[in-house]
Design a protein around this motif. Structure first.
Motif, PDB file in Angstrom:
ATOM      1  N   MET A 166       0.820  -1.209   0.000  1.00 22.52           N
ATOM      2  CA  MET A 166       0.000   0.000   0.000  1.00 22.52           C
ATOM      3  C   MET A 166       0.854   1.260   0.000  1.00 22.52           C
ATOM      4  SD  MET A 166      -3.157  -0.820   2.586  1.00 22.52           S
ATOM      5  CE  MET A 166      -4.431  -1.997   2.149  1.00 22.52           C
ATOM      6  N   GLN A 167       1.958   1.212   0.725  1.00 23.60           N
ATOM      7  CA  GLN A 167       2.826   2.384   0.781  1.00 23.60           C
ATOM      8  C   GLN A 167       3.566   2.611  -0.523  1.00 23.60           C
ATOM      9  OE1 GLN A 167       5.230   1.587   4.245  1.00 23.60           O
ATOM     10  NE2 GLN A 167       3.692   2.420   5.647  1.00 23.60           N
ATOM     11  N   ALA A 168       3.566   1.602  -1.406  1.00 19.83           N
ATOM     12  CA  ALA A 168       4.198   1.746  -2.714  1.00 19.83           C
ATOM     13  C   ALA A 168       3.226   2.169  -3.797  1.00 19.83           C
ATOM     14  CB  ALA A 168       4.867   0.428  -3.119  1.00 19.83           C
ATOM     15  N   VAL A 169       1.942   2.307  -3.454  1.00 18.89           N
ATOM     16  CA  VAL A 169       0.958   2.763  -4.433  1.00 18.89           C
ATOM     17  C   VAL A 169       1.242   4.227  -4.778  1.00 18.89           C
ATOM     18  CG1 VAL A 169      -1.490   3.273  -4.807  1.00 18.89           C
ATOM     19  CG2 VAL A 169      -0.810   1.145  -3.670  1.00 18.89           C
ATOM     20  N   PRO A 170       1.356   4.568  -6.060  1.00 15.60           N
ATOM     21  CA  PRO A 170       1.652   5.959  -6.447  1.00 15.60           C
ATOM     22  C   PRO A 170       0.626   6.951  -5.883  1.00 15.60           C
ATOM     23  CG  PRO A 170       1.894   4.493  -8.325  1.00 15.60           C
ATOM     24  CD  PRO A 170       1.269   3.678  -7.231  1.00 15.60           C
ATOM     25  N   ALA A 171       1.125   7.985  -5.228  1.00 20.56           N
ATOM     26  CA  ALA A 171       0.222   8.962  -4.615  1.00 20.56           C
ATOM     27  C   ALA A 171      -0.566   9.731  -5.660  1.00 20.56           C
ATOM     28  CB  ALA A 171       1.024   9.923  -3.738  1.00 20.56           C
ATOM     29  N   ASP A 172       0.004   9.910  -6.870  1.00 18.85           N
ATOM     30  CA  ASP A 172      -0.705  10.688  -7.873  1.00 18.85           C
ATOM     31  C   ASP A 172      -1.978   9.993  -8.337  1.00 18.85           C
ATOM     32  OD1 ASP A 172       0.721   8.660  -8.978  1.00 18.85           O
ATOM     33  OD2 ASP A 172       1.359   9.763 -10.762  1.00 18.85           O
ATOM     34  N   LEU A 173      -2.004   8.677  -8.316  1.00 19.23           N
ATOM     35  CA  LEU A 173      -3.223   7.962  -8.692  1.00 19.23           C
ATOM     36  C   LEU A 173      -4.326   8.180  -7.664  1.00 19.23           C
ATOM     37  CD1 LEU A 173      -1.786   4.547  -9.967  1.00 19.23           C
ATOM     38  CD2 LEU A 173      -2.522   6.523 -11.318  1.00 19.23           C
ATOM     39  N   VAL A 174      -3.953   8.140  -6.381  1.00 19.36           N
ATOM     40  CA  VAL A 174      -4.935   8.384  -5.329  1.00 19.36           C
ATOM     41  C   VAL A 174      -5.448   9.824  -5.395  1.00 19.36           C
ATOM     42  CG1 VAL A 174      -5.315   8.371  -2.835  1.00 19.36           C
ATOM     43  CG2 VAL A 174      -3.842   6.635  -3.886  1.00 19.36           C
ATOM     44  N   GLU A 175      -4.535  10.747  -5.649  1.00 22.55           N
ATOM     45  CA  GLU A 175      -4.946  12.155  -5.762  1.00 22.55           C
ATOM     46  C   GLU A 175      -5.841  12.380  -6.975  1.00 22.55           C
ATOM     47  OE1 GLU A 175      -1.320  14.277  -5.888  1.00 22.55           O
ATOM     48  OE2 GLU A 175      -0.804  13.924  -3.769  1.00 22.55           O
ATOM     49  N   ALA A 176      -5.545  11.713  -8.078  1.00 22.02           N
ATOM     50  CA  ALA A 176      -6.376  11.848  -9.271  1.00 22.02           C
ATOM     51  C   ALA A 176      -7.774  11.312  -9.009  1.00 22.02           C
ATOM     52  CB  ALA A 176      -5.728  11.107 -10.442  1.00 22.02           C
ATOM     53  N   ALA A 177      -7.874  10.210  -8.271  1.00 18.51           N
ATOM     54  CA  ALA A 177      -9.190   9.666  -7.935  1.00 18.51           C
ATOM     55  C   ALA A 177      -9.964  10.630  -7.048  1.00 18.51           C
ATOM     56  CB  ALA A 177      -9.023   8.315  -7.241  1.00 18.51           C
ATOM     57  N   ALA A 178      -9.258  11.276  -6.109  1.00 14.55           N
ATOM     58  CA  ALA A 178      -9.925  12.239  -5.237  1.00 14.55           C
ATOM     59  C   ALA A 178     -10.413  13.452  -6.024  1.00 14.55           C
ATOM     60  CB  ALA A 178      -8.975  12.664  -4.119  1.00 14.55           C
ATOM     61  N   ILE A 179      -9.613  13.900  -6.990  1.00 11.66           N
ATOM     62  CA  ILE A 179     -10.016  15.036  -7.819  1.00 11.66           C
ATOM     63  C   ILE A 179     -11.252  14.686  -8.645  1.00 11.66           C
ATOM     64  CG2 ILE A 179      -9.306  16.470  -9.778  1.00 11.66           C
ATOM     65  CD1 ILE A 179      -6.462  16.340  -8.680  1.00 11.66           C
ATOM     66  N   ARG A 186     -14.472   4.109  -2.615  1.00  6.17           N
ATOM     67  CA  ARG A 186     -14.365   3.921  -4.065  1.00  6.17           C
ATOM     68  C   ARG A 186     -12.902   3.920  -4.515  1.00  6.17           C
ATOM     69  NH1 ARG A 186     -17.610   5.015  -8.573  1.00  6.17           N
ATOM     70  NH2 ARG A 186     -16.538   4.083 -10.367  1.00  6.17           N
ATOM     71  N   THR A 187     -12.085   4.768  -3.921  1.00  9.86           N
ATOM     72  CA  THR A 187     -10.667   4.798  -4.266  1.00  9.86           C
ATOM     73  C   THR A 187      -9.977   3.493  -3.896  1.00  9.86           C
ATOM     74  OG1 THR A 187     -10.580   7.201  -3.943  1.00  9.86           O
ATOM     75  CG2 THR A 187      -8.489   6.012  -3.871  1.00  9.86           C
ATOM     76  N   PHE A 188     -10.355   2.945  -2.736  1.00  5.70           N
ATOM     77  CA  PHE A 188      -9.728   1.692  -2.306  1.00  5.70           C
ATOM     78  C   PHE A 188     -10.060   0.545  -3.253  1.00  5.70           C
ATOM     79  CE2 PHE A 188      -9.949  -2.309   0.055  1.00  5.70           C
ATOM     80  CZ  PHE A 188      -8.658  -2.390   0.532  1.00  5.70           C
ATOM     81  N   PHE A 189     -11.338   0.397  -3.586  1.00  2.00           N
ATOM     82  CA  PHE A 189     -11.752  -0.743  -4.404  1.00  2.00           C
ATOM     83  C   PHE A 189     -11.442  -0.548  -5.887  1.00  2.00           C
ATOM     84  CE2 PHE A 189     -14.402  -1.573  -0.657  1.00  2.00           C
ATOM     85  CZ  PHE A 189     -14.182  -2.929  -0.500  1.00  2.00           C
ATOM     86  N   SER A 190     -11.377   0.677  -6.361  1.00  2.00           N
ATOM     87  CA  SER A 190     -11.167   0.911  -7.791  1.00  2.00           C
ATOM     88  C   SER A 190      -9.715   1.221  -8.147  1.00  2.00           C
ATOM     89  CB  SER A 190     -12.059   2.066  -8.268  1.00  2.00           C
ATOM     90  OG  SER A 190     -13.424   1.760  -8.085  1.00  2.00           O
ATOM     91  N   VAL A 191      -8.927   1.692  -7.185  1.00  2.00           N
ATOM     92  CA  VAL A 191      -7.548   2.084  -7.479  1.00  2.00           C
ATOM     93  C   VAL A 191      -6.548   1.243  -6.685  1.00  2.00           C
ATOM     94  CG1 VAL A 191      -5.874   3.964  -7.448  1.00  2.00           C
ATOM     95  CG2 VAL A 191      -8.272   4.434  -8.017  1.00  2.00           C
ATOM     96  N   VAL A 192      -6.675   1.262  -5.358  1.00  3.55           N
ATOM     97  CA  VAL A 192      -5.673   0.624  -4.511  1.00  3.55           C
ATOM     98  C   VAL A 192      -5.729  -0.898  -4.626  1.00  3.55           C
ATOM     99  CG1 VAL A 192      -4.856   0.331  -2.141  1.00  3.55           C
ATOM    100  CG2 VAL A 192      -5.691   2.571  -2.912  1.00  3.55           C
ATOM    101  N   LEU A 193      -6.922  -1.466  -4.482  1.00  7.50           N
ATOM    102  CA  LEU A 193      -7.039  -2.927  -4.475  1.00  7.50           C
ATOM    103  C   LEU A 193      -6.560  -3.574  -5.776  1.00  7.50           C
ATOM    104  CD1 LEU A 193      -7.864  -5.236  -2.642  1.00  7.50           C
ATOM    105  CD2 LEU A 193     -10.181  -5.085  -3.568  1.00  7.50           C
TER     106      LEU A 193
END
Length: 278
Positions: A166-179, A186-193
């Protein structure tokens, strides 16, 4: 330069494996100086014995429950520990500690906890006016007891591996999902998982192999295998549990090796293709 290691592996891994396969073709009583060849007789007996079906069923239940339980709980704990919380480092060490502790020691402690007369769990249940279940006498409860302890022991391992991923997941992807308006769920199941699928594959493979080879907790908590006789423990009981059937025990161990080999090959060839993202 590689030759010494190859010789060591051949001497201490492949030679015992081949020797065990040879022993599985013998009718050999442990300690006897003589043995008679029976070919595939031990395998024929295993697959025609009604008790063998129960052993396979117990092995399947134990493996599915322990692997699934440890991975799901580990993923949940990793999600919590991935947030900036106070004492997070101490919590990580505490959660991971059971995995590195001796299985014998853990088994002895949990035997005391589950003891219906003098155990801690029984005392708590009686404090609320209930009656402690007979964990050691009921085969279903005995299997449930061992599964609970094995999940407790291995959850920390899954949590630490998931946390590192999880700590290696790119932060920009999480930020893009939030934007884009995605919430945490939704971010966890669609991006992180989905990005954790290589880690999930690794944990699935290693956890299945470890569960199929579980021995120490079963041996300490249920010495007679009352409802907890897996393939690994059945091989031990046949050779050292009073039957002294070394040849039949070797056949059971060979069957377990075959199952492990097939599952590993299938997972490596089929599942690994679907878990990497570019």
């Amino acid at each position: 330069m590689v030759l010494p290691n190859v010789l060591l592996i051949a001497a201490f891994t492949y030679r015992p494996l081949l020797t065990n396969i040879y022993y599985s073709t013998l009718n050999w009583t442990l300690g006897s100086p003589t043995a008679s060849k029976v070919g595939l007789g031990n395998y024929r007996e295993f697959f025609t014995d009604p008790e063998s079906l129960q052993v396979l069923w117990t092995t399947a239940i134990f493996t599915v429950a322990t692997v699934g339980g440890a991975m799901i709980l580990g993923l949940g704990l990793a999600t919590v520990l991935n947030r900036p919380l106070r004492g997070r480092t101490f919590a990580r060490a505490t959660i991971f500690a059971p995995f590195v502790l001796s299985g014998v020691g853990i088994g002895l402690v949990w035997v005391f906890i589950f003891d219906p007369v003098t155990g801690l769990l029984g005392a708590i249940i009686r404090g609320f006016g209930g009656t402690s279940p007979q964990w050691f006498n009921d085969p279903k409860l005995a299997l449930t007891m061992v599964i609970i302890v094995y999940i407790w022991k291995n959850t920390g391992y899954c949590a630490v591996i998931y946390l590192a991923a999880m700590q290696a997941v790119p932060a920009d992807l999480v930020e893009a999902a939030a934007i884009d308006g995605a919430g945490r769920v939704r971010t966890f199941f669609s991006v992180v998982l989905p990005l954790l699928s290589p880690t999930t594959f690794f944990l699935l493979l290693t956890s299945i192999l470890n569960s199929l080879q579980a021995f120490d907790l079963i041996r300490i908590m249920t010495p007679l295998g009352n409802g907890t006789t897996t393939l690994m423990y059945d091989a031990y009981l046949q050779a050292f549990g009073g039957y002294n059937r070394a040849g039949y025990s070797a056949a059971v161990a060979t069957i377990l090796f075959g199952i492990l080999l097939v599952m590993t090959v299938v997972q490596l060839t089929l599942l690994e293709r679907k878990v990497h993202y570019s």
